[in-house]
Design a protein around this motif. Structure first.
Motif, PDB file in Angstrom:
ATOM      1  N   ASN A 162      -6.212   6.803   0.180  1.00  0.00           N
ATOM      2  CA  ASN A 162      -6.096   6.030  -0.784  1.00  0.00           C
ATOM      3  C   ASN A 162      -4.480   5.833  -0.163  1.00  0.00           C
ATOM      4  O   ASN A 162      -3.184   6.402   0.360  1.00  0.00           O
ATOM      5  CB  ASN A 162      -5.717   6.621  -2.073  1.00  0.00           C
ATOM      6  N   LEU A 163      -4.350   4.356   0.227  1.00  0.00           N
ATOM      7  CA  LEU A 163      -3.051   3.376  -0.219  1.00  0.00           C
ATOM      8  C   LEU A 163      -3.377   2.829  -1.030  1.00  0.00           C
ATOM      9  O   LEU A 163      -4.049   1.615  -1.275  1.00  0.00           O
ATOM     10  CB  LEU A 163      -3.281   3.123   1.652  1.00  0.00           C
ATOM     11  N   LYS A 164      -2.057   2.770  -1.606  1.00  0.00           N
ATOM     12  CA  LYS A 164      -1.566   2.070  -3.006  1.00  0.00           C
ATOM     13  C   LYS A 164      -0.839   1.169  -2.571  1.00  0.00           C
ATOM     14  O   LYS A 164       0.348   1.675  -2.501  1.00  0.00           O
ATOM     15  CB  LYS A 164      -1.827   2.450  -3.990  1.00  0.00           C
ATOM     16  N   LEU A 165      -0.576  -0.018  -2.538  1.00  0.00           N
ATOM     17  CA  LEU A 165      -0.393  -1.578  -3.078  1.00  0.00           C
ATOM     18  C   LEU A 165       0.807  -1.468  -4.056  1.00  0.00           C
ATOM     19  O   LEU A 165       0.346  -1.879  -5.165  1.00  0.00           O
ATOM     20  CB  LEU A 165      -0.426  -2.381  -2.366  1.00  0.00           C
ATOM     21  N   THR A 166       2.049  -0.805  -4.141  1.00  0.00           N
ATOM     22  CA  THR A 166       2.964  -1.173  -5.267  1.00  0.00           C
ATOM     23  C   THR A 166       3.864  -2.063  -5.418  1.00  0.00           C
ATOM     24  O   THR A 166       3.959  -2.657  -6.137  1.00  0.00           O
ATOM     25  CB  THR A 166       3.768  -0.215  -5.610  1.00  0.00           C
ATOM     26  N   ASP A 167       4.159  -2.724  -4.581  1.00  0.00           N
ATOM     27  CA  ASP A 167       5.130  -4.337  -4.126  1.00  0.00           C
ATOM     28  C   ASP A 167       4.655  -4.785  -2.905  1.00  0.00           C
ATOM     29  O   ASP A 167       4.488  -4.044  -1.848  1.00  0.00           O
ATOM     30  CB  ASP A 167       6.472  -3.625  -4.813  1.00  0.00           C
ATOM     31  N   GLY A 168       3.892  -5.824  -2.522  1.00  0.00           N
ATOM     32  CA  GLY A 168       3.805  -7.073  -1.862  1.00  0.00           C
ATOM     33  C   GLY A 168       4.578  -7.336  -1.245  1.00  0.00           C
ATOM     34  O   GLY A 168       4.302  -7.909   0.007  1.00  0.00           O
ATOM     35  N   GLY A 169       5.654  -7.301  -1.666  1.00  0.00           N
ATOM     36  CA  GLY A 169       6.964  -7.712  -0.763  1.00  0.00           C
ATOM     37  C   GLY A 169       7.067  -9.103  -0.869  1.00  0.00           C
ATOM     38  O   GLY A 169       5.995 -10.036  -0.923  1.00  0.00           O
TER      39      GLY A 169
END
Length: 176
Positions: free
Chosen positions: A47-54
């Motif tokens: 899994n890859l979880k995006l925590t901040d889109g920048g």
């Protein structure tokens, strides 16, 4: 030299997923004191979880996943999408790789090599797909119970495995 009661292998029955740093514990089987077996869990990125889109990405964002911990592992790859404002909106796994004993580090760079105003943040987890016996121990009269836990947090789904023992003997070392 022939040793009896050596753990010869550990088969993963159920991979589990969501591990950050899996550990393997072997309990029972009555090994010779001081000759307990040891094992190492590894797996693939699950899994890859995006925590901040920048913000401030100019062109296609590139997902960079660190190399695996084991020499025979394969580096995982990923992909990302962004919106018209330069914010990363999603990340995904292209190739899960193998040989990770802990969750890899993930960075998101800009394909134009422009440094974004704020880098996106991504967290990875791994699924346990393999357990290597690093020391087979000695004196096991029966197979020990294998417990796979996460040393950092709680996995999304636990893994299970079964140890195999050479009760009648194994040749752990050949001296020439």
């Amino acid at each position: 030299k022939i040793a009896t009661g050596v753990i010869t292998s550990i088969d993963v029955n159920e991979t589990g997923y969501g591990f950050t740093a899996p550990s393997v514990t072997l309990a029972g089987g009555n090994p010779t004191a001081g000759s307990e077996a040891h094992a190492l869990a590894s797996g693939t990125v699950d899994n890859l979880k995006l925590t901040d889109g920048g913000k401030g990405y100019q062109t296609q964002p590139l997902v960079n996943i660190s190399k695996p911990d084991l020499a025979d592992g394969e580096q995982a790859t990923g992909s990302a999408t962004m919106d018209a404002n330069g914010v990363v909106t999603g990340v995904g796994i292209a190739n899960a790789g193998s040989g990770y004993t802990s969750a890899p580090t993930v960075t998101v760079s800009d394909a134009s090599k422009t440094v974004p105003d704020q880098e996106a943040k991504v967290e990875a987890t791994i699924g346990v797909t393999r357990i290597d016996v690093t020391d087979g121990g000695a004196g096991y009269g029966s197979a020990p119970t294998v417990t796979i836990a996460d040393t950092v947090g709680t996995p999304d789904k636990g893994a299970s495995a079964t140890a195999k023992v050479a009760v009648k003997g194994s040749v752990p070392v050949i001296v020439v």
